[in-house]
Design an enzyme around this catalytic site. Sequence first.
Site, PDB file in Angstrom:
ATOM      1  N   THR A 130       0.882  -1.217  -0.044  1.00 10.96           N
ATOM      2  CA  THR A 130      -0.026   0.051   0.076  1.00 10.96           C
ATOM      3  C   THR A 130       0.952   1.256  -0.072  1.00 10.96           C
ATOM      4  O   THR A 130       2.096   1.204   0.373  1.00 10.96           O
ATOM      5  CB  THR A 130      -1.097  -0.019   1.127  1.00 10.96           C
ATOM      6  OG1 THR A 130      -1.695   1.348   1.477  1.00 10.96           O
ATOM      7  CG2 THR A 130      -0.189  -0.287   2.318  1.00 10.96           C
ATOM      8  N   TYR A 173      -2.097  -0.139  10.820  1.00 16.58           N
ATOM      9  CA  TYR A 173      -2.191  -0.696   9.480  1.00 16.58           C
ATOM     10  C   TYR A 173      -1.073  -0.322   8.679  1.00 16.58           C
ATOM     11  O   TYR A 173      -0.323  -1.294   8.135  1.00 16.58           O
ATOM     12  CB  TYR A 173      -3.485   0.078   8.795  1.00 16.58           C
ATOM     13  CG  TYR A 173      -3.681  -0.222   7.400  1.00 16.58           C
ATOM     14  CD1 TYR A 173      -3.974  -1.615   7.013  1.00 16.58           C
ATOM     15  CD2 TYR A 173      -3.169   0.426   6.392  1.00 16.58           C
ATOM     16  CE1 TYR A 173      -4.031  -2.170   5.761  1.00 16.58           C
ATOM     17  CE2 TYR A 173      -3.400   0.208   5.037  1.00 16.58           C
ATOM     18  CZ  TYR A 173      -3.765  -1.037   4.706  1.00 16.58           C
ATOM     19  OH  TYR A 173      -3.730  -1.294   3.239  1.00 16.58           O
TER      20      TYR A 173
END
Length: 356
Positions: A130, A173
Amino acid sequence: MSGGDRRPVLVTGGAGFIGCNIADALAARGHDVLVYDALVRPGVEANLAWLRERHPRRIHAIIGDVRDELLLADAAAGAKAVFHMAAQVAVTTSLIDPREDFEINVCGTINLLDALRTRNPGTPLIFASTNKVYGDLADIPLALEGDGYAPLDPAVRVHGISEKQLLDFHTPYGCSKGAADQYVLDHARSFGMPAAVMRMSCIYGQRQMGTEDQGWVAHFLIRALEGRPITLYGDGHQLRDILDVSNAVEAYLAAWERIDEVRGRAFNLGGGPENAVSLVRLLAYVEALIGREIDISFAPWRAGDQRYFVADTRAAEAALGLGPRLPWKVGVARLLRWLSDARGFDRSLLTAGAMT
């Protein structure tokens, strides 16, 4: 890709949005596909059913969690390639339960890497990372221009954020995906594993079950179709490069095809500067497609939110031989039509612009 190898390709998270599109493309090319998915995210059962209907002889499934070390190892042991898409995917959820986020994203990835290293060495692995590995990018000076933020650095303005940007993990995250990202790259370095990493921007497209926490393009479209309000966190001027899932799948499959050349590399994967759009600009376009105004409200910025992220895609294009990307307006209109059909809305309620 080894056409004579009849072993399946393993797609963890293969019933998820990007995973099921990868599985579909692989099966269409004649590969057997093993979908490994816990079926936790609402709606993904429909994706698995769709895959089985389209490719009844190619799609096989294991309903399991990547934290199940033995089950995952057995699946990985017989695979000819692995696309590791399974993850805890929401920043907000990671803030609520950082331990579970760690166990899924880090420990689950370690389980897979260890299984390949010990039981199936030499198997290619493509990992879904990501852009959150770069943090909030607060060190990049920005100016508000029109309806979106723009970098002051001319090179960043023209090309976007490259892989040379320093890693800076924010939120649980960001930490868990960043750690997994680095473990994959180090397995290529330390153990010679043929592995590569895709640091994705905002991917959107058909079969996306968007929510407020993840998959914001589809979430906006679903709320707009339902006539429900939309909350923007921040001022709505944050700029994102969005990429249709068909282009993302092309990149993933190309990474497998060229794994000997790209092993050990991480690529920024997104729509690039030509597909950069602010949240308020995208919503204005959605209003034009549905022919009515959307009730929009604003809330404080959320942790880890980037005011600007546009991927510099030159490295991926050169190394993977990628073709042109679908223009964002075309892709968003296509997704709106698909969501309208999938959710039983009358297409006649959409404007002519949504149908072209």
